[in-house]
Write a protein that holds these residues in place. Structure first.
Motif, PDB file in Angstrom:
ATOM      1  N   PRO A  16       0.844  -1.199   0.000  1.00 41.83           N
ATOM      2  CA  PRO A  16       0.000   0.000   0.000  1.00 41.83           C
ATOM      3  C   PRO A  16       0.880   1.250   0.000  1.00 41.83           C
ATOM      4  O   PRO A  16       1.958   1.252   0.599  1.00 41.83           O
ATOM      5  CB  PRO A  16      -0.790  -0.105   1.307  1.00 41.83           C
ATOM      6  CG  PRO A  16      -0.531  -1.452   1.858  1.00 41.83           C
ATOM      7  CD  PRO A  16       0.730  -1.957   1.244  1.00 41.83           C
ATOM      8  N   GLU A  17       0.430   2.314  -0.670  1.00 43.06           N
ATOM      9  CA  GLU A  17       1.223   3.546  -0.703  1.00 43.06           C
ATOM     10  C   GLU A  17       1.343   4.117   0.703  1.00 43.06           C
ATOM     11  O   GLU A  17       0.449   3.949   1.533  1.00 43.06           O
ATOM     12  CB  GLU A  17       0.562   4.597  -1.606  1.00 43.06           C
ATOM     13  CG  GLU A  17       0.441   4.187  -3.050  1.00 43.06           C
ATOM     14  CD  GLU A  17      -0.924   3.629  -3.372  1.00 43.06           C
ATOM     15  OE1 GLU A  17      -1.460   2.848  -2.555  1.00 43.06           O
ATOM     16  OE2 GLU A  17      -1.453   3.976  -4.439  1.00 43.06           O
ATOM     17  N   ARG A  27      -3.502   4.361 -10.186  1.00 44.87           N
ATOM     18  CA  ARG A  27      -4.879   4.190  -9.727  1.00 44.87           C
ATOM     19  C   ARG A  27      -5.857   4.947 -10.624  1.00 44.87           C
ATOM     20  O   ARG A  27      -6.944   4.454 -10.925  1.00 44.87           O
ATOM     21  CB  ARG A  27      -5.014   4.717  -8.301  1.00 44.87           C
ATOM     22  CG  ARG A  27      -4.662   3.713  -7.240  1.00 44.87           C
ATOM     23  CD  ARG A  27      -4.715   4.370  -5.884  1.00 44.87           C
ATOM     24  NE  ARG A  27      -4.107   3.514  -4.890  1.00 44.87           N
ATOM     25  CZ  ARG A  27      -4.776   2.588  -4.208  1.00 44.87           C
ATOM     26  NH1 ARG A  27      -6.048   2.404  -4.421  1.00 44.87           N
ATOM     27  NH2 ARG A  27      -4.146   1.846  -3.322  1.00 44.87           N
ATOM     28  N   SER A  77     -10.750   2.900  -7.463  1.00 43.74           N
ATOM     29  CA  SER A  77      -9.729   3.846  -6.997  1.00 43.74           C
ATOM     30  C   SER A  77      -9.461   3.731  -5.505  1.00 43.74           C
ATOM     31  O   SER A  77      -8.418   4.165  -5.038  1.00 43.74           O
ATOM     32  CB  SER A  77     -10.126   5.275  -7.364  1.00 43.74           C
ATOM     33  OG  SER A  77     -11.332   5.593  -6.736  1.00 43.74           O
ATOM     34  N   VAL A  78     -10.387   3.167  -4.727  1.00 45.36           N
ATOM     35  CA  VAL A  78     -10.120   3.071  -3.286  1.00 45.36           C
ATOM     36  C   VAL A  78      -9.628   1.684  -2.876  1.00 45.36           C
ATOM     37  O   VAL A  78      -9.611   1.357  -1.696  1.00 45.36           O
ATOM     38  CB  VAL A  78     -11.370   3.444  -2.451  1.00 45.36           C
ATOM     39  CG1 VAL A  78     -11.771   4.870  -2.696  1.00 45.36           C
ATOM     40  CG2 VAL A  78     -12.516   2.502  -2.722  1.00 45.36           C
ATOM     41  N   ALA A  79      -9.209   0.880  -3.855  1.00 47.04           N
ATOM     42  CA  ALA A  79      -8.721  -0.465  -3.536  1.00 47.04           C
ATOM     43  C   ALA A  79      -7.541  -0.386  -2.577  1.00 47.04           C
ATOM     44  O   ALA A  79      -6.767   0.571  -2.606  1.00 47.04           O
ATOM     45  CB  ALA A  79      -8.303  -1.163  -4.821  1.00 47.04           C
ATOM     46  N   PRO A  80      -7.388  -1.413  -1.700  1.00 47.44           N
ATOM     47  CA  PRO A  80      -6.332  -1.356  -0.674  1.00 47.44           C
ATOM     48  C   PRO A  80      -4.929  -1.182  -1.249  1.00 47.44           C
ATOM     49  O   PRO A  80      -4.119  -0.438  -0.707  1.00 47.44           O
ATOM     50  CB  PRO A  80      -6.445  -2.698   0.045  1.00 47.44           C
ATOM     51  CG  PRO A  80      -7.786  -3.230  -0.293  1.00 47.44           C
ATOM     52  CD  PRO A  80      -8.236  -2.608  -1.556  1.00 47.44           C
ATOM     53  N   THR A  81      -4.633  -1.906  -2.341  1.00 42.01           N
ATOM     54  CA  THR A  81      -3.309  -1.732  -2.938  1.00 42.01           C
ATOM     55  C   THR A  81      -3.484  -1.511  -4.436  1.00 42.01           C
ATOM     56  O   THR A  81      -4.571  -1.689  -4.970  1.00 42.01           O
ATOM     57  CB  THR A  81      -2.431  -2.982  -2.751  1.00 42.01           C
ATOM     58  OG1 THR A  81      -3.024  -4.034  -3.516  1.00 42.01           O
ATOM     59  CG2 THR A  81      -2.329  -3.400  -1.305  1.00 42.01           C
TER      60      THR A  81
END
Lengths: 109, 520
Positions: A16-17, A27, A77-81
């Motif tokens: 994850p960022e 993303r 766009s809100v995916a964990p990684t």
């Protein structure tokens, strides 16, 4: 050599960022292009599978296509990684495309 | 827990990123959309040829006298249907006759005389409507505004998700907390009409043009033209009756209209289409809007009767619920966007909703800018995005005021009249950008823009009165209430803008103080 490079890339995408508030280019592309593919193929599949004539359902499918695009884009766009984002874009598209191609080449009514 | 926090942070990040990217375009679309809602009023006000009263009793107007004078002309092309828009269609008091290949003829139904239509030289309302969806930039504009509509839906979805996930405190300690509160509160109330409007907007701008692959897929490769699939369902073709080439006397238009009213008493008739006129096979299609079934008719679904021109026998009738279900659905969704046939009150309510949306969009942008300004270095006096927003959001007001002001200032015979009018508008709007970069105090710039807009809007009715030759009392006595209404709204808007310009504080601290006092 190539294999280890790809592995490294996957590993990088799986992390994850550091700053979740910063949304990167990767993303954004997944969300906009991937979201469009998922929505468009999904709506096409809906029209193909619905038990009404194509001309009856296609306007409504086109109407909701843009909304579904937006919803998919948020979801991707809100995916964990970043790897999850990529999978969320690619997997449904591939599944929908596969089902659609089955319908497309299916003989008879 | 950490996952949830990261999700919220990502939502916030993506919401603000997309939001900052498209707010200015969205603002332009909504701002000009307000003028598009008021299009019927502006359309009448802008044209000297429409300065007469709406006939008090539309049934008593002698339609035949006007229409026959056109039909008797042997050079008037009558091969295709001749469309006649009755007085009152889109609030236009004139009767309009049009067919392919020739300019529209316009009549004053009070005097039954033909009037000179302005056509190209007066396009204020249609230009404002075009700015609403990017028409001046042709295909690029359509696609851009279509994508903006999709992005707006993205923002609605992510915004609603945020509101549901995050517990916002309604603090008013800082200025940006105020802006955030305004942005959030207004849009949680207004997202429903907003989502329907962006949905239909996106369909019109990009949905249709991107429809061919889907048509190709679902028709199993038969056709990629969506219209071939949709046309027969939405608009089943009415069989065209062949011309018999036997001249016959026609019934009068008034008699046909009253016969049509017998068949559909609840429908407000607005359009007639004449086919094979003067022949034994002549027939007329009478279309209208049924106000007892709002949301189900008015856009693609028009209740109609088709009558014979010789003896008014009923050839075909189409009622509101005869439409295919997908057509009814289509009309229901589009009704809120187009507002065809609705009364002034509904339009007024939509204008209020859209004004509130403008405030909410502005609040969103101001929230972002205020947050950014905390991290500013002292030697940079301003943020480029702030100045651009100032010019787009506030600078558009005097620019549009100039557009209105020039409408009645330029003589109508002027060569290339509309070109100069829209060029002045664009140049002025760009000039506001220069001005907002030139001045250091942005609050002062906003005050100046509002002041200028107020003065121009206030002067517009005066110029209109002077150049059209109609005083307010004359407009009242001759029952041109619509034109008088537009004049008074413009004057009121001018006064209002001047008031706001006066009340607007000089700086941030004063703004915070003022907002605290109003919303306590």
């Amino acid at each position: 050599m190539i294999k280890s490079k790809t592995m490294n890339l996957f590993k990088a995408l799986l992390l994850p960022e550091k700053n979740a508030k910063k949304i990167g280019f990767f993303r954004l592309v997944c969300a906009s292009v991937g979201g469009l593919c998922v929505a468009y193929l999904g709506m096409s599949l809906c029209v193909a599978l619905l038990p009404v004539k194509a001309g009856e359902a296609i306007v409504i499918a086109l109407l909701f296509n843009t909304l579904i695009w937006a919803v998919c884009a948020v979801w991707i766009s809100v995916a964990p990684t970043r790897l999850h984002a990529l999978l969320r874009a690619v997997l449904p598209s591939v599944v929908f495309a596969f089902l659609l191609s089955f319908f497309f080449f299916h003989k008879g009514s | 827990m950490h996952q949830k926090k990261a999700l919220i942070q990502r939502l916030m990040g993506v919401h603000s990123l997309v939001g900052v990217g498209i707010t200015l375009f969205m603002y332009v679309a909504v701002f000009f959309g307000i003028f598009a809602i008021l299009l019927p009023f502006i359309q009448v006000w802008e044209k000297p040829s429409r300065h007469f009263a709406m006939p008090s009793n539309l049934q008593d107007v002698n339609y035949g006298a006007m229409i026959d004078s056109v039909l008797l002309d042997p050079t008037y092309p009558q091969i295709n249907g001749i469309k006649i828009f009755l007085p009152g269609a889109m609030l236009d008091p004139a009767l309009r006759i049009s067919t392919q290949f020739v300019p529209t003829k316009v009549f004053n139904p009070n005097t039954l005389q033909e009037v000179q239509n302005e056509a190209e030289s007066s396009q204020l309302a249609s230009f404002l409507n075009g700015m609403h969806y990017g028409r001046p930039f042709k295909l690029f504009g359509f696609i851009l505004f279509g994508l903006v509509a999709v992005a707006a839906m993205f923002l609605i979805v992510s915004g609603l998700w945020l509101v549901q996930k995050v517990h916002y405190s309604n603090s008013s300690k800082t200025l940006f907390a105020f802006y955030l509160k305004g942005h959030r509160k207004i849009f949680t109330w207004l997202f429903v009409p907003f989502i329907i409007i962006t949905l239909t907007g996106a369909l019109m701008n990009i949905g249709y043009s991107a429809s061919s692959p889907m048509s190709y897929l679902v028709s199993k490769g038969e056709t990629s033209e969506t219209w071939k699939l949709v046309g027969p369902v939405l608009f089943p073709t009415q069989k065209r009756i062949q011309k018999a080439h036997e001249p016959a006397p026609m019934l009068s238009i008034n008699a046909l209209l009253s016969q049509a009213r017998v068949h559909m008493p609840e429908v407000n008739v607005h359009t007639l289409t004449l086919f094979n006129w003067g022949d034994k096979s002549a027939y007329v299609k009478v279309e209208g809007y049924n106000p007892t079934m709002p949301f189900l008719n008015g856009i693609s679904n028009l209740p109609s009767v088709t009558l014979s021109g010789v003896d008014a026998t009923l050839i075909a009738q189409h009622e509101v619920l005869d439409k295919h279900w997908s057509g009814l659905f289509y009309d229901a969704i589009f009704f809120l966007h187009f507002l065809f046939g609705v009364d002034g009150l509904t339009r007024f309510v939509m204008v209020i909703i859209m004004l509130l949306s403008l405030v909410a969009l502005g609040c969103g942008m101001l929230f972002y800018l205020e947050k950014q300004s905390k991290s500013f270095e002292s030697e940079i006096p301003y943020h480029w995005l702030g100045r651009l927003s100032l010019s787009v959001m506030v600078g558009v007001i005097p620019a549009v005021a100039l557009l209105f002001f020039l409408q009645w200032l330029f003589p109508f015979e002027m060569e290339g009249r509309f070109f100069w009018q829209k060029s002045a508008f664009s140049l002025f709007w760009i000039a506001t950008l220069t001005w907002s970069f030139y001045r250091l105090e942005s609050y002062r710039v906003a005050k100046e823009f509002l002041m200028l807009g107020g003065v121009l809007f206030f002067l517009t009715p005066l110029v209109h009165m002077y150049n059209s030759g109609f005083s307010p009392s004359q407009l009242w006595n001759e029952r041109m209430f619509l034109i008088l209404g537009v004049d008074s709204v413009l004057a009121l808007l001018g006064v209002l803008l001047l008031g706001v310009a006066r009340a607007l504080p000089q700086n941030k601290e004063a703004m915070h103080f003022l907002l605290k006092r109003i919303f306590k």
